[in-house]
Design a protein around this motif. Structure first.
Motif, PDB file in Angstrom:
ATOM      1  N   CYS A  91      -1.456   7.663  -0.414  1.00 48.27           N
ATOM      2  CA  CYS A  91      -2.573   7.380  -1.320  1.00 48.27           C
ATOM      3  C   CYS A  91      -3.673   6.481  -0.422  1.00 48.27           C
ATOM      4  CB  CYS A  91      -2.324   7.128  -2.458  1.00 48.27           C
ATOM      5  SG  CYS A  91      -1.151   7.941  -3.456  1.00 48.27           S
ATOM      6  N   GLN A  92      -3.030   5.442   0.178  1.00 48.04           N
ATOM      7  CA  GLN A  92      -3.691   4.449   0.843  1.00 48.04           C
ATOM      8  C   GLN A  92      -4.717   3.537   0.150  1.00 48.04           C
ATOM      9  OE1 GLN A  92      -5.214   6.111   4.361  1.00 48.04           O
ATOM     10  NE2 GLN A  92      -3.501   7.013   5.248  1.00 48.04           N
ATOM     11  N   ASN A  93      -5.279   3.930  -1.019  1.00 46.37           N
ATOM     12  CA  ASN A  93      -6.064   3.009  -1.576  1.00 46.37           C
ATOM     13  C   ASN A  93      -5.371   2.498  -2.735  1.00 46.37           C
ATOM     14  OD1 ASN A  93      -8.296   3.205  -0.077  1.00 46.37           O
ATOM     15  ND2 ASN A  93      -9.068   5.203  -0.983  1.00 46.37           N
ATOM     16  N   GLU A  94      -4.355   2.837  -2.981  1.00 50.13           N
ATOM     17  CA  GLU A  94      -3.307   2.572  -4.035  1.00 50.13           C
ATOM     18  C   GLU A  94      -2.072   1.833  -3.907  1.00 50.13           C
ATOM     19  OE1 GLU A  94      -4.171   6.120  -7.309  1.00 50.13           O
ATOM     20  OE2 GLU A  94      -2.160   5.892  -6.421  1.00 50.13           O
ATOM     21  N   SER A  95      -1.780   0.707  -4.660  1.00 50.54           N
ATOM     22  CA  SER A  95      -0.453   0.102  -4.463  1.00 50.54           C
ATOM     23  C   SER A  95       0.585   0.914  -4.741  1.00 50.54           C
ATOM     24  CB  SER A  95      -0.299  -1.319  -5.374  1.00 50.54           C
ATOM     25  OG  SER A  95      -0.136  -0.890  -6.781  1.00 50.54           O
ATOM     26  N   LEU A 153      -1.521  -4.303   1.474  1.00 53.16           N
ATOM     27  CA  LEU A 153      -2.865  -4.156   1.044  1.00 53.16           C
ATOM     28  C   LEU A 153      -3.743  -5.244   1.615  1.00 53.16           C
ATOM     29  CD1 LEU A 153      -2.461  -3.009  -2.710  1.00 53.16           C
ATOM     30  CD2 LEU A 153      -3.382  -1.567  -0.880  1.00 53.16           C
ATOM     31  N   ARG A 154      -3.322  -6.381   1.609  1.00 50.85           N
ATOM     32  CA  ARG A 154      -3.951  -7.613   2.227  1.00 50.85           C
ATOM     33  C   ARG A 154      -3.179  -8.076   3.754  1.00 50.85           C
ATOM     34  NH1 ARG A 154      -3.405  -9.997  -3.257  1.00 50.85           N
ATOM     35  NH2 ARG A 154      -5.030  -9.142  -4.410  1.00 50.85           N
ATOM     36  N   ARG A 158       0.978  -1.099  -0.007  1.00 50.23           N
ATOM     37  CA  ARG A 158      -0.017   0.048  -0.076  1.00 50.23           C
ATOM     38  C   ARG A 158       0.750   1.472  -0.088  1.00 50.23           C
ATOM     39  NH1 ARG A 158      -4.908   0.253   2.469  1.00 50.23           N
ATOM     40  NH2 ARG A 158      -4.348  -1.684   3.562  1.00 50.23           N
ATOM     41  N   SER A 168       1.071   4.344  -7.492  1.00 50.50           N
ATOM     42  CA  SER A 168       1.051   5.700  -6.911  1.00 50.50           C
ATOM     43  C   SER A 168       2.241   6.435  -7.493  1.00 50.50           C
ATOM     44  CB  SER A 168       1.134   5.622  -5.600  1.00 50.50           C
ATOM     45  OG  SER A 168       1.246   6.649  -4.890  1.00 50.50           O
TER      46      SER A 168
END
Length: 154
Positions: free
Chosen positions: A49-53, A96-97, A45, A57
């Motif tokens: 950005c926190q929502n992108e890898s 991210l997971r 992560r 980014s």
């Protein structure tokens, strides 16, 4: 012909790039190592950005992490060792997971557990309410009835 070129340019800008945010100066010379770096980067992560890898980014911290992944790969680390190194520095939030071990079980199980608890409390509340005696309305006393009649007559 001009329309086709214009559509090609628009389509190339609208589609996500195959290289994503990785800059040419970051790429490794060995295609196998670069593929490993991309695989690792896709699971990490971006902390900005926190929502992108980090592979997607454009943030400078994501670039630093991509370079760090490539440094670990060229140093001879396996994919797991490289990820473990980054997790040791930045914490599990960088994944991210996230893993499902340790205290994370509490986080994974809290949602369903709270739902089951709320459902049980709702069933108990409705059950007790249906068994409760219906409230009775007390009628007016004789004095109150006489007073009411006097008020209504005036």
């Amino acid at each position: 012909m001009r329309l086709i070129k214009t559509l090609a340019v628009v389509a190339s800008l609208a589609l996500p790039g195959a290289a994503l945010a990785v800059q040419p100066d970051e790429m490794l010379a060995d295609p196998a190592e670069e593929a490993r770096a991309r695989e690792i980067s896709a699971g990490l992560r971006c902390l900005v950005c926190q929502n992108e890898s980090i592979d997607e980014s454009n943030a400078s911290l994501a670039r630093d992490l991509r370079i760090l992944v490539r440094e670990r790969i060229t140093a001879g680390d396996t994919n797991e060792e490289a990820v473990d190194y980054i997790v040791a520095r930045y914490g599990e939030f960088v994944l991210l997971r996230p893993t499902t071990g340790g205290w994370n079980w509490l986080l994974w199980g809290a949602g369903p557990l709270m739902f089951i608890l709320a459902l049980g409390l709702g069933i108990v509340y409705v059950g007790r309410r249906s068994k409760a005696d219906a409230p009775t309305e007390a009628g007016l006393s004789d004095d109150e009835r006489k007073r009411l009649e006097e008020i209504l007559k005036s």
